[in-house]
Design an enzyme around this catalytic site. Structure first.
Site, mmCIF file in Angstrom:
data_model
loop_
_atom_site.group_PDB
_atom_site.id
_atom_site.type_symbol
_atom_site.label_atom_id
_atom_site.label_comp_id
_atom_site.label_asym_id
_atom_site.label_seq_id
_atom_site.Cartn_x
_atom_site.Cartn_y
_atom_site.Cartn_z
ATOM 1 N N PRO A 269 -8.855 3.330 3.236
ATOM 2 C CG PRO A 269 -10.282 5.171 3.200
ATOM 3 C CD PRO A 269 -9.477 4.320 4.121
ATOM 4 C CG HIS B 47 -10.975 5.458 -14.439
ATOM 5 N ND1 HIS B 47 -11.032 6.252 -13.327
ATOM 6 C CD2 HIS B 47 -11.944 5.920 -15.286
ATOM 7 C CE1 HIS B 47 -12.010 7.158 -13.480
ATOM 8 N NE2 HIS B 47 -12.572 6.956 -14.652
ATOM 9 C CE LYS C 38 -5.458 -2.788 -4.288
ATOM 10 N NZ LYS C 38 -6.152 -2.684 -5.551
ATOM 11 C CE1 TYR D 52 -5.726 3.228 -6.736
ATOM 12 C CE2 TYR D 52 -6.672 2.473 -8.808
ATOM 13 C CZ TYR D 52 -6.733 3.273 -7.679
ATOM 14 O OH TYR D 52 -7.815 4.094 -7.485
ATOM 15 C CE1 TYR E 65 -6.287 7.319 -6.421
ATOM 16 C CE2 TYR E 65 -6.346 7.268 -4.014
ATOM 17 C CZ TYR E 65 -6.725 6.740 -5.233
ATOM 18 O OH TYR E 65 -7.539 5.633 -5.262
HETATM 19 C C1 PHB Z 1 -14.313 6.305 -3.796
HETATM 20 O O1 PHB Z 1 -14.658 6.620 -4.946
HETATM 21 O O2 PHB Z 1 -15.114 6.307 -2.849
HETATM 22 C C2 PHB Z 1 -12.880 5.953 -3.571
HETATM 23 C C3 PHB Z 1 -12.030 5.840 -4.638
HETATM 24 C C4 PHB Z 1 -10.706 5.517 -4.449
HETATM 25 C C5 PHB Z 1 -10.241 5.317 -3.165
HETATM 26 C C6 PHB Z 1 -11.102 5.403 -2.075
HETATM 27 C C7 PHB Z 1 -12.429 5.728 -2.275
HETATM 28 O O3 PHB Z 1 -8.928 5.024 -2.981
#
Ligand code: PHB
Ligand code: APR
Length: 393
Positions: free
Chosen positions: A296, A76, A300, A388, A204
């Site tokens: 989460p 990505h 990270k 990120y 997000y």
């Molecule tokens: C996930 O795919 O479980 C996931 C992805 C991004 C995040 C947290 C969890 O920031």
């Protein structure tokens, strides 16, 4: 004592931190034994995040376990932010030249376990009552019970890779540890479903009803999260209720493209920031969740475990190959410097995307202003992207 053995490094915990450390040390010609409290299937049953920084991928390459990751992982170049009902893309590749790879932590764990088996290295699953001894001398020991028989492993060093509830950190006098913690007043309710992802990249979302995240594991398997109350129970959330709530928090295009389906896993995770300092106590090193937890939101957790392991594996190689303690003496400082960068980023991402009990009209506007700044300023987008994709190891 009925069973005594010896190794160079005794590793406690067969999560990603312990397994990756074991594999890298194997590549460096250093012998390890891994002691894991749970069964292999139990460890593989845990659903965790799935975003790998380029540095983490590089480390998995170095460990010789990245073949499946390269064939099945999805690269990505950006993420999307939804706020005020509209979607905006952050182009991380343009900002940093780097990308992330979508590949589940469960799959990373499986690849590491398979490589360890193939190399004939010792992992003791269902090791009960693991205890650490003589951390301050130069001959530390680890004891455990397996099928009713007590064993003792003498070693040069112990790596505590046993997660936030492990025995390693607890084996150190509390007076020797300083902890820093923050508990967030909400959780994440996550579901996994055999449905195609709603969009090519992760979304997000900041919404008055709370945060939402659209993620994925593959082109046919999706992972979605919504912010929920800290005391919500999974049973309170039917699949239908989950999908309805998710739809209320994402943009119209996502609603139109969302394919819903039965959940194959559903769980609630609390959100917590935690750091224990230092990360070395005599002959014991802590790595991964044993030393720190991040919420989460910044994806990270696994990547931070990987960077700890990178510093520790190199330090131990230096110790054996060059008879130098410089690397192990500097391990805690180096690891913690990077840990705190990730702690700051994860806390900040959490703070701009979630609804807090004290999010009043003013702070809601401030969140939107911050998000507008991120999508409107190249400098701000670059700052987010750098973190990120992960600062260098
Ligand atoms: C996930 O795919 O479980 C996931 C992805 C991004 C995040 C947290 C969890 O920031
Ligand atoms: N004895 C032996 N093993 C133990 C003990 C113990 N007393 N206590 C815990 N363990 C094991 C756990 O069963 C688990 O398999 O240690 C392992 C720790 O693994 P993780 O919790 O996955 O932690 P870590 O390897 O540091 O990985 C960090 O996991 O939680 C996520 O967000 C985190 O993605 C990050 C990654």
């Amino acid at each position: 004592m009925s069973n005594r053995s010896r190794t160079q490094i005794a590793i406690i915990g067969a999560g990603p931190a312990g397994l990756l450390l074991g594999q890298l040390l194997h590549v460096y010609g250093i012998e390890t034994v891994i002691l894991e409290r749970k069964s292999r299937d139990y460890v593989l049953g845990r659903i965790r995040a799935g975003v790998l920084e380029q540095g983490t991928v590089g480390l998995l390459d170095e460990a010789g376990v990245a073949a499946r990751l390269h064939s099945q992982g999805i690269v990505h170049h950006g993420i999307e932010l939804v706020f005020g009902g509209a979607r905006h893309r952050i182009d991380m590749k343009e900002a940093t030249g780097k990308a992330v790879t979508i590949y589940g932590q469960t799959e990373v764990t499986r690849d590491l376990m398979d490589a360890r088996d193939k190399a004939g290295l010792t992992t003791v699953y269902e090791a009960e009552g693991v205890s650490l001894h003589d951390l301050d001398g130069d001959r530390p020991r680890v004891r455990y019970t397996e099928a009713g028989v007590t064993h003792e492993v003498a070693c040069d060093f112990i790596a505590g890779c046993d997660g936030s509830h492990g025995i390693s950190r607890q084996s150190v006098s509390p007076a020797a540890i300083t902890t820093f913690a923050r508990t967030y007043p909400f959780g994440w309710l996550g579901i996994l479903s055999e449905t195609p992802p709603v969009a090519p990249e992760l979304i997000y979302a900041n919404h008055a009803r709370g945060f939402a995240l659209c993620s994925m594991r593959s082109y046919t398997r999706s992972r979605y999260y919504i912010q929920c109350a800290a005391d919500d129970r999974v049973d309170d959330w039917t699949d239908d209720r989950f999908w309805d709530e998710l739809k209320r928090r994402i943009d119209q295009e996502a609603i139109d493209h969302l394919v819903t389906g039965p959940s194959i896993e559903k769980s609630i995770a609390p959100l917590r920031s935690f750091v224990a300092e230092p990360m070395r106590f005599g002959r014991l090193f802590l790595a991964g969740d044993a030393a720190h937890i991040v919420p989460p939101t910044g994806a990270k957790g696994l990547n931070l475990a990987a960077s700890d392991v990178h510093y520790l594996a190199r330090a131990l190689r230096e110790y054996y190959a060059e008879k130098s303690s410089a690397g192990i003496d500097d391990y805690s400082r180096r690891a913690l410097t990077r840990v705190w960068k990730a702690e700051r980023f994860s806390w900040w991402m959490t703070s701009i995307l979630h609804r807090f009990p004290d999010t009043d009209a003013f702070s809601a506007r401030i969140q939107i202003a911050e998000l507008n700044y991120l999508v409107g300023s190249r400098a701000a987008a670059t700052a987010l992207s750098e973190n990120y994709v992960g600062p260098p190891f």
